[in-house]
Design a protein around this motif. Structure first.
Motif, PDB file in Angstrom:
ATOM      1  N   ALA A  33       5.490  -9.709 -13.139  1.00  0.00           N
ATOM      2  CA  ALA A  33       6.419  -9.982 -12.154  1.00  0.00           C
ATOM      3  C   ALA A  33       5.542 -10.170 -10.587  1.00  0.00           C
ATOM      4  N   LEU A  34       5.849 -11.150 -10.076  1.00  0.00           N
ATOM      5  CA  LEU A  34       5.273 -11.115  -8.480  1.00  0.00           C
ATOM      6  C   LEU A  34       6.579 -10.549  -7.813  1.00  0.00           C
ATOM      7  N   LEU A  35       6.037  -9.533  -6.861  1.00  0.00           N
ATOM      8  CA  LEU A  35       6.986  -8.712  -5.730  1.00  0.00           C
ATOM      9  C   LEU A  35       6.829  -9.588  -4.534  1.00  0.00           C
ATOM     10  N   CYS A  36       7.722  -9.176  -3.781  1.00  0.00           N
ATOM     11  CA  CYS A  36       7.851  -9.958  -2.293  1.00  0.00           C
ATOM     12  C   CYS A  36       6.739  -9.513  -1.405  1.00  0.00           C
ATOM     13  N   ASN A  37       6.082  -8.322  -1.725  1.00  0.00           N
ATOM     14  CA  ASN A  37       5.023  -7.576  -1.039  1.00  0.00           C
ATOM     15  C   ASN A  37       3.704  -8.063  -1.538  1.00  0.00           C
ATOM     16  N   GLY A  38       3.643  -9.190  -2.375  1.00  0.00           N
ATOM     17  CA  GLY A  38       2.434  -9.544  -3.165  1.00  0.00           C
ATOM     18  C   GLY A  38       1.891  -8.873  -4.076  1.00  0.00           C
ATOM     19  N   THR A  39       2.649  -7.657  -4.544  1.00  0.00           N
ATOM     20  CA  THR A  39       2.212  -6.927  -5.590  1.00  0.00           C
ATOM     21  C   THR A  39       2.642  -7.399  -7.067  1.00  0.00           C
ATOM     22  N   ILE A  40       1.527  -7.582  -8.123  1.00  0.00           N
ATOM     23  CA  ILE A  40       1.820  -8.218  -9.413  1.00  0.00           C
ATOM     24  C   ILE A  40       2.094  -6.921 -10.100  1.00  0.00           C
ATOM     25  N   VAL A  41       3.183  -6.766 -10.862  1.00  0.00           N
ATOM     26  CA  VAL A  41       3.456  -5.527 -11.860  1.00  0.00           C
ATOM     27  C   VAL A  41       3.513  -6.237 -13.285  1.00  0.00           C
ATOM     28  N   HIS A  45       0.721  -1.289  -0.034  1.00  0.00           N
ATOM     29  CA  HIS A  45       0.022  -0.108  -0.030  1.00  0.00           C
ATOM     30  C   HIS A  45       0.833   1.268   0.106  1.00  0.00           C
ATOM     31  N   LYS A  46       2.179   1.044   0.094  1.00  0.00           N
ATOM     32  CA  LYS A  46       3.023   2.316   0.044  1.00  0.00           C
ATOM     33  C   LYS A  46       3.311   2.761  -1.482  1.00  0.00           C
ATOM     34  N   PRO A  47       3.548   4.096  -1.729  1.00  0.00           N
ATOM     35  CA  PRO A  47       3.836   4.619  -2.766  1.00  0.00           C
ATOM     36  C   PRO A  47       5.004   3.907  -3.641  1.00  0.00           C
ATOM     37  N   ASP A  48       6.228   3.436  -2.715  1.00  0.00           N
ATOM     38  CA  ASP A  48       7.459   2.938  -3.372  1.00  0.00           C
ATOM     39  C   ASP A  48       7.197   1.317  -3.514  1.00  0.00           C
ATOM     40  N   ARG A  49       5.866   0.641  -3.531  1.00  0.00           N
ATOM     41  CA  ARG A  49       5.747  -0.651  -3.680  1.00  0.00           C
ATOM     42  C   ARG A  49       6.489  -1.397  -4.563  1.00  0.00           C
ATOM     43  N   GLU A  50       6.700  -0.655  -5.928  1.00  0.00           N
ATOM     44  CA  GLU A  50       7.408  -1.359  -6.974  1.00  0.00           C
ATOM     45  C   GLU A  50       8.858  -1.525  -6.713  1.00  0.00           C
ATOM     46  N   HIS A  51       9.464  -1.207  -5.731  1.00  0.00           N
ATOM     47  CA  HIS A  51      10.822  -1.342  -5.290  1.00  0.00           C
ATOM     48  C   HIS A  51      11.108  -2.659  -4.379  1.00  0.00           C
ATOM     49  N   ALA A  52       9.993  -3.111  -4.365  1.00  0.00           N
ATOM     50  CA  ALA A  52       9.983  -4.796  -3.789  1.00  0.00           C
ATOM     51  C   ALA A  52      10.746  -5.544  -4.630  1.00  0.00           C
ATOM     52  N   ARG A  53      11.529  -6.624  -4.055  1.00  0.00           N
ATOM     53  CA  ARG A  53      12.167  -7.826  -4.813  1.00  0.00           C
ATOM     54  C   ARG A  53      11.411  -8.560  -5.617  1.00  0.00           C
ATOM     55  N   VAL A  54      11.786  -8.901  -6.827  1.00  0.00           N
ATOM     56  CA  VAL A  54      11.020  -9.970  -7.663  1.00  0.00           C
ATOM     57  C   VAL A  54      11.276 -11.162  -7.147  1.00  0.00           C
TER      58      VAL A  54
END
Length: 64
Positions: A31-39, A12-21
């Motif tokens: 890509a699935l990020l460590c925080n559960g976001t799919i980009v 939920h943070k603005p920099d969410r896409e800086h999480a590890r793939v």
């Protein structure tokens, strides 16, 4: 949450896409990020709570 240090930004943070793939499908373009976001390759995102973030489109020079 993240098993590594430093921890990845929360989804939920603005920099969410800086999480590890942690997973990727080059053919389907996501890509699935460590925080559960799919980009997605088109810059759209799907957050773990199901919220969809529309792709960010750059403005073209000279466009009004």
């Amino acid at each position: 949450m993240c098993p590594h240090d430093p921890h990845c930004p929360a989804a939920h943070k603005p920099d969410r896409e800086h999480a590890r793939v942690i997973g990727r499908d080059y053919v389907q373009g996501w890509a699935l990020l460590c925080n559960g976001t799919i980009v997605f390759d088109d810059t759209g995102s799907l957050l773990p709570d199901g919220q969809v973030l529309a792709p960010r489109r750059p403005l073209l020079a000279g466009a009004a």
